[in-house]
Motif scaffolding. Structure first.
Motif, PDB file in Angstrom:
ATOM      1  N   VAL A 196      -3.837   1.027   7.538  1.00  0.00           N
ATOM      2  CA  VAL A 196      -2.388   1.183   7.437  1.00  0.00           C
ATOM      3  C   VAL A 196      -1.863   1.946   8.644  1.00  0.00           C
ATOM      4  O   VAL A 196      -0.882   1.549   9.278  1.00  0.00           O
ATOM      5  N   VAL A 197      -2.522   3.040   8.983  1.00  0.00           N
ATOM      6  CA  VAL A 197      -2.121   3.829  10.154  1.00  0.00           C
ATOM      7  C   VAL A 197      -2.297   3.011  11.430  1.00  0.00           C
ATOM      8  O   VAL A 197      -1.442   3.014  12.314  1.00  0.00           O
ATOM      9  N   PRO A 242       2.616   4.909   2.078  1.00  0.00           N
ATOM     10  CA  PRO A 242       1.436   4.373   2.772  1.00  0.00           C
ATOM     11  C   PRO A 242       0.237   5.309   2.715  1.00  0.00           C
ATOM     12  O   PRO A 242      -0.909   4.864   2.834  1.00  0.00           O
ATOM     13  N   THR A 243       0.504   6.604   2.556  1.00  0.00           N
ATOM     14  CA  THR A 243      -0.593   7.572   2.532  1.00  0.00           C
ATOM     15  C   THR A 243      -1.109   7.865   1.125  1.00  0.00           C
ATOM     16  O   THR A 243      -1.992   8.710   0.951  1.00  0.00           O
ATOM     17  N   ALA A 244      -0.545   7.189   0.120  1.00  0.00           N
ATOM     18  CA  ALA A 244      -0.973   7.442  -1.256  1.00  0.00           C
ATOM     19  C   ALA A 244      -2.437   7.051  -1.450  1.00  0.00           C
ATOM     20  O   ALA A 244      -2.939   6.126  -0.802  1.00  0.00           O
ATOM     21  N   PHE A 245      -3.124   7.783  -2.298  1.00  0.00           N
ATOM     22  CA  PHE A 245      -4.522   7.519  -2.654  1.00  0.00           C
ATOM     23  C   PHE A 245      -5.470   7.654  -1.462  1.00  0.00           C
ATOM     24  O   PHE A 245      -6.511   7.007  -1.415  1.00  0.00           O
ATOM     25  N   GLN A 268      -2.643  -1.579  -2.074  1.00  0.00           N
ATOM     26  CA  GLN A 268      -1.501  -1.074  -1.311  1.00  0.00           C
ATOM     27  C   GLN A 268      -1.820  -0.970   0.175  1.00  0.00           C
ATOM     28  O   GLN A 268      -0.969  -1.234   1.018  1.00  0.00           O
ATOM     29  N   GLY A 269      -3.069  -0.596   0.487  1.00  0.00           N
ATOM     30  CA  GLY A 269      -3.457  -0.517   1.893  1.00  0.00           C
ATOM     31  C   GLY A 269      -3.378  -1.866   2.579  1.00  0.00           C
ATOM     32  O   GLY A 269      -2.866  -1.986   3.699  1.00  0.00           O
ATOM     33  N   LEU A 270      -3.875  -2.903   1.898  1.00  0.00           N
ATOM     34  CA  LEU A 270      -3.816  -4.250   2.474  1.00  0.00           C
ATOM     35  C   LEU A 270      -2.367  -4.749   2.574  1.00  0.00           C
ATOM     36  O   LEU A 270      -1.999  -5.422   3.548  1.00  0.00           O
ATOM     37  N   ALA A 271      -1.541  -4.401   1.587  1.00  0.00           N
ATOM     38  CA  ALA A 271      -0.143  -4.838   1.600  1.00  0.00           C
ATOM     39  C   ALA A 271       0.620  -4.192   2.759  1.00  0.00           C
ATOM     40  O   ALA A 271       1.339  -4.873   3.507  1.00  0.00           O
ATOM     41  N   TRP A 272       0.477  -2.873   2.915  1.00  0.00           N
ATOM     42  CA  TRP A 272       1.146  -2.187   4.024  1.00  0.00           C
ATOM     43  C   TRP A 272       0.626  -2.692   5.374  1.00  0.00           C
ATOM     44  O   TRP A 272       1.401  -2.884   6.325  1.00  0.00           O
ATOM     45  N   ALA A 274      -0.633  -5.648   6.073  1.00  0.00           N
ATOM     46  CA  ALA A 274      -0.104  -6.996   6.315  1.00  0.00           C
ATOM     47  C   ALA A 274       1.343  -6.933   6.778  1.00  0.00           C
ATOM     48  O   ALA A 274       1.757  -7.681   7.678  1.00  0.00           O
ATOM     49  N   LEU A 275       2.125  -6.033   6.180  1.00  0.00           N
ATOM     50  CA  LEU A 275       3.523  -5.891   6.571  1.00  0.00           C
ATOM     51  C   LEU A 275       3.646  -5.425   8.017  1.00  0.00           C
ATOM     52  O   LEU A 275       4.394  -6.023   8.813  1.00  0.00           O
ATOM     53  N   PHE A 276       2.930  -4.376   8.380  1.00  0.00           N
ATOM     54  CA  PHE A 276       3.021  -3.848   9.745  1.00  0.00           C
ATOM     55  C   PHE A 276       2.486  -4.859  10.764  1.00  0.00           C
ATOM     56  O   PHE A 276       3.019  -4.974  11.873  1.00  0.00           O
ATOM     57  N   THR A 277       1.433  -5.594  10.393  1.00  0.00           N
ATOM     58  CA  THR A 277       0.894  -6.608  11.301  1.00  0.00           C
ATOM     59  C   THR A 277       1.899  -7.732  11.517  1.00  0.00           C
ATOM     60  O   THR A 277       2.095  -8.205  12.644  1.00  0.00           O
ATOM     61  N   ALA A 278       2.553  -8.169  10.445  1.00  0.00           N
ATOM     62  CA  ALA A 278       3.564  -9.222  10.554  1.00  0.00           C
ATOM     63  C   ALA A 278       4.733  -8.757  11.428  1.00  0.00           C
ATOM     64  O   ALA A 278       5.249  -9.527  12.253  1.00  0.00           O
TER      65      ALA A 278
END
Length: 291
Positions: A196-197, A242-245, A268-272, A274-278
């Motif tokens: 995510v980071v 994004p920093t949760a868990f 959530q890590g994969l979702a965030w 994917a969003l930042f990559t897109a």
């Protein structure tokens, strides 16, 4: 009458040109590996467990006994695997964040600042392929650096404290085989969480020509979210940060662990990510590359 266009194909590309053969991953990895920042990070990752072993030896046991809080440092010298867990715990909050942000955030912005990005595109390398190869190279280097940290910690810790079972702060013992499997799961979880980071830094790297802004922006944003997580008035909204868990991997230290937080952290890590990559691909596709 011949309809041949000479050396150019029907699309205007030179004969024999194949976009999928430009900028191969191995080539990009070799370019990134030769950089001083890559060698410096890898050297630091290898040295960090040794530094922590030295610090634990110098600190002695009396200071640890005076500490009323129960944490992984209390059992760091129980075995090599215990030291490895302590290293992961000590580096999760900031050190590994910086490493992932550096490899992802520096990859595009640095070439833009050097003025070499436009020449790479003129090779010609399709924009989407160039960005994909740089994303993959950053992922390999980031995860590789973390794996190097863990391997050195396991070996150096084992030589210093023995290759015994894991002793948790709560008195639960995990057999060495079970602990190794759990350790692999911890590293995998951290790779997803820290991605995510990395992808946030990667997105920023496509909208700025300053590597420091991309890396620093991602680290600063992560720190802000970590601070906001401490504000209890925000309630359940904190679970969507994004920093949760980020420390959910410690649940694997329990003999019977609940996988709920681990599963949600991965999703959530994969979702965030994917969003930042897109967002990164969208920004780079529209970017006027003049440097």
């Amino acid at each position: 009458m011949s309809t041949s266009t000479g050396s150019a194909g029907s699309t205007g590309a030179a004969a024999g040109y194949r976009p999928e053969r430009t900028l191969r991953l191995g080539v990009e990895l070799r370019r990134q590996f030769k950089r001083r920042r890559t060698l410096g990070v890898l050297a630091l990752m290898a040295a960090l467990p040794l530094i922590l072993i030295g610090a634990l030896q110098l600190g002695g046991a009396e200071e640890a006994e005076e500490n009323s809080r129960v944490n992984l440092v209390d059992v760091a010298t129980a075995s090599g695997l215990n030291l490895t867990l302590f290293v992961l715990f000590a580096t999760t909050g900031f050190f590994l964040v910086v490493v992932f942000a550096l490899f992802f955030g520096d990859t595009v912005a640095s070439e833009a600042s050097w003025g070499s990005l436009r020449y790479a595109l003129a090779t010609p390398v399709p924009r989407a392929r160039l960005l994909r190869q740089k994303w993959l190279a950053a992922l390999v280097l980031s995860v590789g650096a973390m794996v190097l940290l863990v391997l050195v910690a396991v070996v150096a810790g084992g030589l210093a404290y023995g290759f015994g079972d894991v002793q948790t702060p709560l008195g639960v013992a995990l057999e060495q085989g079970t602990a190794m499997v759990r350790l692999v799961g911890m590293v995998g979880y951290l790779a997803v969480h820290l991605l995510v980071v990395g992808t946030l830094a990667f997105w920023l790297s496509t909208v700025t020509d300053a590597p420091l802004a991309a890396v620093g922006g991602a680290v600063f944003t992560t720190v802000v979210f970590a601070v906001l997580e401490q504000v209890e008035q925000l309630g359940g909204i904190r679970d969507w940060f994004p920093t949760a868990f980020n420390y959910a991997w410690t649940d694997l230290l329990q003999s019977q662990f609940d996988s709920g937080d681990l599963f949600r952290g991965v999703v959530q890590g994969l979702a965030w990510s994917a969003l930042f990559t897109a967002l990164a691909f969208r920004a780079f596709a529209r970017k006027d590359v003049t440097s």
